[in-house]
Design an enzyme around this catalytic site. Sequence first.
Site, mmCIF file in Angstrom:
data_model
loop_
_atom_site.group_PDB
_atom_site.id
_atom_site.type_symbol
_atom_site.label_atom_id
_atom_site.label_comp_id
_atom_site.label_asym_id
_atom_site.label_seq_id
_atom_site.Cartn_x
_atom_site.Cartn_y
_atom_site.Cartn_z
ATOM 1 N N HIS A 79 34.615 -13.898 40.339
ATOM 2 C CA HIS A 79 33.847 -15.060 39.925
ATOM 3 C C HIS A 79 34.403 -15.761 38.690
ATOM 4 O O HIS A 79 34.158 -16.948 38.494
ATOM 5 C CB HIS A 79 32.388 -14.665 39.670
ATOM 6 C CG HIS A 79 31.610 -14.469 40.919
ATOM 7 N ND1 HIS A 79 31.952 -13.529 41.874
ATOM 8 C CD2 HIS A 79 30.501 -15.095 41.398
ATOM 9 C CE1 HIS A 79 31.084 -13.591 42.875
ATOM 10 N NE2 HIS A 79 30.201 -14.529 42.611
ATOM 11 N N ARG A 135 6.154 -21.544 30.347
ATOM 12 C CA ARG A 135 6.747 -20.283 29.869
ATOM 13 C C ARG A 135 6.839 -19.208 30.940
ATOM 14 O O ARG A 135 7.005 -18.031 30.625
ATOM 15 C CB ARG A 135 6.004 -19.757 28.638
ATOM 16 C CG ARG A 135 6.123 -20.678 27.427
ATOM 17 C CD ARG A 135 5.655 -19.983 26.158
ATOM 18 N NE ARG A 135 5.899 -20.829 24.997
ATOM 19 C CZ ARG A 135 4.989 -21.655 24.465
ATOM 20 N NH1 ARG A 135 3.775 -21.726 25.010
ATOM 21 N NH2 ARG A 135 5.273 -22.381 23.416
ATOM 22 N N HIS A 184 34.733 -19.358 39.689
ATOM 23 C CA HIS A 184 33.945 -20.438 39.092
ATOM 24 C C HIS A 184 34.850 -21.508 38.495
ATOM 25 O O HIS A 184 34.548 -22.713 38.568
ATOM 26 C CB HIS A 184 33.022 -19.887 38.016
ATOM 27 C CG HIS A 184 31.791 -19.251 38.559
ATOM 28 N ND1 HIS A 184 30.950 -18.465 37.787
ATOM 29 C CD2 HIS A 184 31.230 -19.280 39.792
ATOM 30 C CE1 HIS A 184 29.940 -18.047 38.521
ATOM 31 N NE2 HIS A 184 30.096 -18.520 39.747
ATOM 32 N N ARG A 233 26.383 -4.243 35.603
ATOM 33 C CA ARG A 233 26.159 -5.421 36.448
ATOM 34 C C ARG A 233 27.343 -6.382 36.421
ATOM 35 O O ARG A 233 27.499 -7.207 37.315
ATOM 36 C CB ARG A 233 24.871 -6.130 36.019
ATOM 37 C CG ARG A 233 24.468 -7.267 36.960
ATOM 38 C CD ARG A 233 23.054 -7.731 36.708
ATOM 39 N NE ARG A 233 22.724 -8.887 37.525
ATOM 40 C CZ ARG A 233 21.501 -9.375 37.670
ATOM 41 N NH1 ARG A 233 20.488 -8.803 37.037
ATOM 42 N NH2 ARG A 233 21.280 -10.425 38.414
ATOM 43 N N ASN A 282 30.580 -9.607 39.123
ATOM 44 C CA ASN A 282 31.326 -10.824 38.822
ATOM 45 C C ASN A 282 32.768 -10.765 39.286
ATOM 46 O O ASN A 282 33.540 -11.698 39.003
ATOM 47 C CB ASN A 282 31.293 -11.097 37.310
ATOM 48 C CG ASN A 282 29.935 -11.547 36.841
ATOM 49 O OD1 ASN A 282 29.289 -12.362 37.482
ATOM 50 N ND2 ASN A 282 29.486 -11.002 35.720
ATOM 51 N N GLU A 299 30.613 -13.219 49.453
ATOM 52 C CA GLU A 299 29.873 -12.288 48.602
ATOM 53 C C GLU A 299 29.726 -10.925 49.278
ATOM 54 O O GLU A 299 29.739 -9.889 48.607
ATOM 55 C CB GLU A 299 28.498 -12.863 48.258
ATOM 56 C CG GLU A 299 28.535 -14.131 47.425
ATOM 57 C CD GLU A 299 28.973 -13.910 45.988
ATOM 58 O OE1 GLU A 299 29.129 -12.740 45.573
ATOM 59 O OE2 GLU A 299 29.158 -14.906 45.272
ATOM 60 N N GLU A 352 22.733 -7.607 32.824
ATOM 61 C CA GLU A 352 24.174 -7.802 32.785
ATOM 62 C C GLU A 352 24.773 -7.392 31.440
ATOM 63 O O GLU A 352 25.608 -8.072 30.868
ATOM 64 C CB GLU A 352 24.517 -9.272 33.083
ATOM 65 C CG GLU A 352 25.931 -9.477 33.588
ATOM 66 C CD GLU A 352 26.181 -10.875 34.108
ATOM 67 O OE1 GLU A 352 27.027 -11.000 35.001
ATOM 68 O OE2 GLU A 352 25.553 -11.826 33.647
ATOM 69 N N LYS A 400 23.882 -4.509 46.032
ATOM 70 C CA LYS A 400 23.499 -5.280 44.852
ATOM 71 C C LYS A 400 22.275 -4.690 44.177
ATOM 72 O O LYS A 400 22.205 -4.610 42.944
ATOM 73 C CB LYS A 400 23.246 -6.742 45.206
ATOM 74 C CG LYS A 400 22.906 -7.557 43.968
ATOM 75 C CD LYS A 400 23.095 -9.028 44.098
ATOM 76 C CE LYS A 400 22.900 -9.701 42.729
ATOM 77 N NZ LYS A 400 23.062 -11.162 42.802
ATOM 78 N N HIS A 415 31.194 -22.596 46.817
ATOM 79 C CA HIS A 415 31.149 -21.407 45.975
ATOM 80 C C HIS A 415 31.843 -20.234 46.653
ATOM 81 O O HIS A 415 32.672 -19.547 46.042
ATOM 82 C CB HIS A 415 29.697 -21.049 45.674
ATOM 83 C CG HIS A 415 29.543 -19.775 44.911
ATOM 84 N ND1 HIS A 415 29.892 -19.648 43.591
ATOM 85 C CD2 HIS A 415 29.094 -18.543 45.300
ATOM 86 C CE1 HIS A 415 29.656 -18.405 43.187
ATOM 87 N NE2 HIS A 415 29.171 -17.722 44.205
ATOM 88 N N LYS A 432 18.718 -13.812 38.381
ATOM 89 C CA LYS A 432 19.485 -14.768 37.588
ATOM 90 C C LYS A 432 19.174 -16.183 38.076
ATOM 91 O O LYS A 432 19.283 -16.480 39.267
ATOM 92 C CB LYS A 432 20.983 -14.474 37.703
ATOM 93 C CG LYS A 432 21.383 -13.193 37.006
ATOM 94 C CD LYS A 432 22.781 -12.733 37.373
ATOM 95 C CE LYS A 432 23.850 -13.582 36.754
ATOM 96 N NZ LYS A 432 25.198 -12.996 36.951
#
Length: 370
Positions: A254, A127, A258, A247, A251, A191, A243, A233, A270, A149
Amino acid sequence: MSATAVTEVPVRAGGGLRDYAVRVGTGLIDTVGEVARAVAPSARRWVVIADDTVGALYGDRVCASFGGADAPLLTFPAGEHNKTRARWEALTDAMLARGLGRDSGVVALGGGVTGDLAGFVAATYLRGVPVVQVPTSIVAMVDSAVGGKTGVDTPAGKNLVGAFHPPAAVIVDPTVIRTLPRRQRAEGLAEAVKHGAIADADYGRGIAHRAEALLSGEVEAIRRMVLRSIEVKASVVSRDERESGLREILNFGHTLGHALEAASGFGLTHGEAVAIGMVLEAQLGELVGHTRQGSAERLVEILQAVELPVRRPPELDPEVVEGFLGADKKVRAGQWRMVFLAELGRVHDAGGRWAHAVERGPVRTVLESS
């Protein structure tokens, strides 16, 4: 190599989670054990997770930084196609077999794939145990290692199974970039260009002006670039750690990126996919009236300066690319949503809404014309 002066960029995790810092400095890869123990004193046993390529380059040094204590190296085959639930299971089982308990921690040593995968292992192991991110690629240094993330890919798309799990620390040593091939340096710069596109046009243009130094792996040029991107960032993440609003601007490029990456079977890296995605989303923004005309062209100039692609590979069928858009995490009620620029250096803001619904017709138009 001994560590030089260290610059720290604070990141506010929010949501009741512990804040952390990104440490940037040459030689820091040999201090990972020391830093890990300082930021996560409850973790008495550590495991270092890396892909087999990075593990061969830096695994022994990072394990040795724990001073001879039991800090085993666990590796997995390199490549985005290995960022799967099966690899997560194998790594988790390896930790369980070693009897690692709640008083353990994970060092994620590598690029974006390792950071996501090892971070997800840490987020879910018993956990949740601490993770220290040690990025070894530009894309991980400027983006994926910061923000918490984590996740793995599925056949339906990228990063669809994961968790928010902020690191206890991020340790960036720019000297490791020298072992990367030029193509990998270039893809990482996508990026950084994105940070310029959404927040600092001068920074974006500066990347183009310093392109050769960055592509050659000049340490000081890399250090300065990494610091500015982390500042951008960290500023965004600190204001929206999960997000839920701002935030989303990270993206930009992306959503289509993606989809292109997945449609290519990850033949596009990527960074290459995001570079094309940024151009397409800028063109789409101009088409639907959100983005100042000419912004996409200026973005193309920057991306070409750092040797990144700017057009959809002709073998990627637009219909196939669109098929992956439905799996994007920003989809709401079946509606595609994307982040658009207002102009280079500023994101289009519709009263605090950053991701905007877009119709399929304009998307097909830009895909077919690219």
